[in-house]
Design a protein around this motif. Structure first.
Motif, PDB file in Angstrom:
ATOM      1  N   ASP A 139       0.834  -1.204   0.000  1.00 10.91           N
ATOM      2  CA  ASP A 139       0.000   0.000   0.000  1.00 10.91           C
ATOM      3  C   ASP A 139       0.869   1.254   0.000  1.00 10.91           C
ATOM      4  O   ASP A 139       0.680   2.178  -0.795  1.00 10.91           O
ATOM      5  N   ALA A 140       1.866   1.288   0.875  1.00 10.67           N
ATOM      6  CA  ALA A 140       2.734   2.460   0.980  1.00 10.67           C
ATOM      7  C   ALA A 140       3.543   2.686  -0.288  1.00 10.67           C
ATOM      8  O   ALA A 140       3.807   3.838  -0.672  1.00 10.67           O
ATOM      9  N   ALA A 141       3.942   1.600  -0.965  1.00  8.91           N
ATOM     10  CA  ALA A 141       4.749   1.723  -2.175  1.00  8.91           C
ATOM     11  C   ALA A 141       3.911   2.061  -3.407  1.00  8.91           C
ATOM     12  O   ALA A 141       4.464   2.259  -4.496  1.00  8.91           O
ATOM     13  N   GLY A 142       2.604   2.095  -3.247  1.00  3.67           N
ATOM     14  CA  GLY A 142       1.739   2.456  -4.361  1.00  3.67           C
ATOM     15  C   GLY A 142       1.341   1.293  -5.241  1.00  3.67           C
ATOM     16  O   GLY A 142       0.934   1.493  -6.393  1.00  3.67           O
ATOM     17  N   ALA A 143       1.454   0.071  -4.726  1.00  4.24           N
ATOM     18  CA  ALA A 143       1.020  -1.090  -5.500  1.00  4.24           C
ATOM     19  C   ALA A 143      -0.484  -1.032  -5.730  1.00  4.24           C
ATOM     20  O   ALA A 143      -1.235  -0.458  -4.938  1.00  4.24           O
ATOM     21  N   GLU A 144      -0.898  -1.626  -6.847  1.00  2.81           N
ATOM     22  CA  GLU A 144      -2.330  -1.641  -7.159  1.00  2.81           C
ATOM     23  C   GLU A 144      -3.052  -2.847  -6.598  1.00  2.81           C
ATOM     24  O   GLU A 144      -4.291  -2.859  -6.562  1.00  2.81           O
ATOM     25  N   ALA A 145      -2.323  -3.873  -6.169  1.00  7.50           N
ATOM     26  CA  ALA A 145      -2.999  -5.083  -5.696  1.00  7.50           C
ATOM     27  C   ALA A 145      -2.040  -5.981  -4.936  1.00  7.50           C
ATOM     28  O   ALA A 145      -0.820  -5.901  -5.084  1.00  7.50           O
ATOM     29  N   VAL A 146      -2.637  -6.852  -4.127  1.00  4.94           N
ATOM     30  CA  VAL A 146      -1.925  -7.925  -3.441  1.00  4.94           C
ATOM     31  C   VAL A 146      -2.677  -9.218  -3.737  1.00  4.94           C
ATOM     32  O   VAL A 146      -3.917  -9.223  -3.787  1.00  4.94           O
ATOM     33  N   VAL A 147      -1.940 -10.297  -3.951  1.00  6.58           N
ATOM     34  CA  VAL A 147      -2.542 -11.609  -4.181  1.00  6.58           C
ATOM     35  C   VAL A 147      -2.013 -12.567  -3.115  1.00  6.58           C
ATOM     36  O   VAL A 147      -0.802 -12.706  -2.956  1.00  6.58           O
ATOM     37  N   LEU A 148      -2.922 -13.200  -2.388  1.00  7.11           N
ATOM     38  CA  LEU A 148      -2.552 -14.261  -1.445  1.00  7.11           C
ATOM     39  C   LEU A 148      -2.902 -15.593  -2.090  1.00  7.11           C
ATOM     40  O   LEU A 148      -4.078 -15.844  -2.391  1.00  7.11           O
ATOM     41  N   THR A 149      -1.912 -16.430  -2.327  1.00  5.74           N
ATOM     42  CA  THR A 149      -2.175 -17.698  -2.980  1.00  5.74           C
ATOM     43  C   THR A 149      -2.897 -18.650  -2.046  1.00  5.74           C
ATOM     44  O   THR A 149      -3.029 -18.402  -0.842  1.00  5.74           O
ATOM     45  N   ASP A 150      -3.337 -19.768  -2.614  1.00  9.03           N
ATOM     46  CA  ASP A 150      -4.084 -20.738  -1.817  1.00  9.03           C
ATOM     47  C   ASP A 150      -3.234 -21.423  -0.762  1.00  9.03           C
ATOM     48  O   ASP A 150      -3.765 -22.089   0.132  1.00  9.03           O
ATOM     49  N   ALA A 151      -1.911 -21.250  -0.831  1.00  4.50           N
ATOM     50  CA  ALA A 151      -1.023 -21.843   0.175  1.00  4.50           C
ATOM     51  C   ALA A 151      -0.652 -20.855   1.273  1.00  4.50           C
ATOM     52  O   ALA A 151       0.153 -21.177   2.143  1.00  4.50           O
ATOM     53  N   SER A 152      -1.235 -19.660   1.249  1.00  2.00           N
ATOM     54  CA  SER A 152      -0.875 -18.622   2.219  1.00  2.00           C
ATOM     55  C   SER A 152      -1.911 -18.496   3.318  1.00  2.00           C
ATOM     56  O   SER A 152      -2.988 -19.080   3.262  1.00  2.00           O
ATOM     57  N   VAL A 153      -1.576 -17.691   4.298  1.00  4.86           N
ATOM     58  CA  VAL A 153      -2.389 -17.503   5.488  1.00  4.86           C
ATOM     59  C   VAL A 153      -3.720 -16.826   5.143  1.00  4.86           C
ATOM     60  O   VAL A 153      -3.861 -16.166   4.101  1.00  4.86           O
TER      61      VAL A 153
END
Length: 276
Positions: A139-153
């Motif tokens: 968010d701070a770096a200005g990214a447009e999205a985050v993806v959490l894969t099915d193996a993540s928390v």
């Protein structure tokens, strides 16, 4: 004499329902999660995902603006004593405010359709505090999205929500996407895939010097203990290590993610970058 405000009972069904949201199976069934503390509840109200709020009398007076914002989005507001807040909260020292919020993850296809220039992909990230902190860095770096894969928390784990410090409500987050699918679809959208790994063949400084980082980029971050498996590294266009110039053995996941995301953010805003 002013009458004391009416407080919700610890035996109320609303309190019981909120308390159950500390457990993942109930969160998934109800598609609701907890946001604790003034910053998170304020952001939830601003986002429009807040449906219910519990507050001590003292907190309601101190954060009258949050109470007004909650009522402005038609969230139910309950005054409660400190024991009830502590019962609902998952923190050792509750701050007097707990919100109940709707799930807000975004379909992966919507993220792709927006043509993102900077994405953080969390593959095999199991620690909720790390996941929330990487989301905050993105968010701070200005990214447009985050993806959490099915193996993540679980994105809605209370520790992950707290660690995001409200950033969860600021940018689209897709959940449950297989890493192979995430990488393939991002590549189809013209996004370069960089895997962050301490044993990577490519040095982050060299990548910056070569001028290759100004294009749309997705960083793939791996498990806190064992990094990225070989099959995931093989999906990337490059496997990049953050250089260690001093004597530190390594960087933790969230710190390395911040360095990588900010390197891309700067390159993309430099002359010739995709944001210029």
């Amino acid at each position: 004499m002013v009458a004391a405000p009416e407080l919700i009972s610890a035996k109320s069904s609303r309190v019981s329902a909120a308390r159950r949201l500390a457990r993942r199976n109930f969160r998934g069934k109800e598609r609701l999660f907890l946001a604790e503390g003034p910053q998170a509840v304020r952001e939830a109200a601003a986002h429009g995902s807040l449906v219910e709020m519990f507050a001590t009398v003292e907190a309601a007076e101190r954060y009258a603006d949050i109470v007004a914002a909650a009522r402005g989005v038609e969230a139910r507001v309950h005054l409660a004593d400190e024991d009830v807040i502590a019962d609902i909260s998952t923190t050792v020292t509750p701050q007097g405010l707990v919100g109940v919020c709707r799930f807000l993850d975004t379909p992966f296809e919507e993220i792709l359709a927006a043509r993102p220039k900077l994405v953080a992909v969390l593959a095999h990230v199991r620690d909720p505090g790390n996941a929330g902190t990487v989301l905050r860095c993105a968010d701070a770096a200005g990214a447009e999205a985050v993806v959490l894969t099915d193996a993540s928390v679980d994105l809605y784990n209370p520790k992950a929500v707290r660690a995001s410090v409200g950033s969860l409500f600021h940018l689209p987050v897709a959940v449950g996407v297989p890493v192979e699918q995430a990488v393939a679809r991002l590549k189809e959208a013209g996004v370069r895939i960089l895997a962050a790994d301490g044993a990577g063949a490519d040095d982050l400084d060299d990548e910056l010097d070569k001028g290759t980082m100004g294009t749309p980029t997705a960083w793939v971050f791996g498990n806190e203990a064992w990094g990225l498996p070989e099959e995931t590294r093989a999906l990337a266009d490059a496997v990049v290590r953050v250089p260690i110039h001093g004597k530190a053995e390594s960087l933790n996941l969230a710190t390395a993610a911040a360095v990588c995301l900010y390197a891309s953010a700067r390159a993309q805003r430099a002359p010739g970058g995709c944001r210029r």
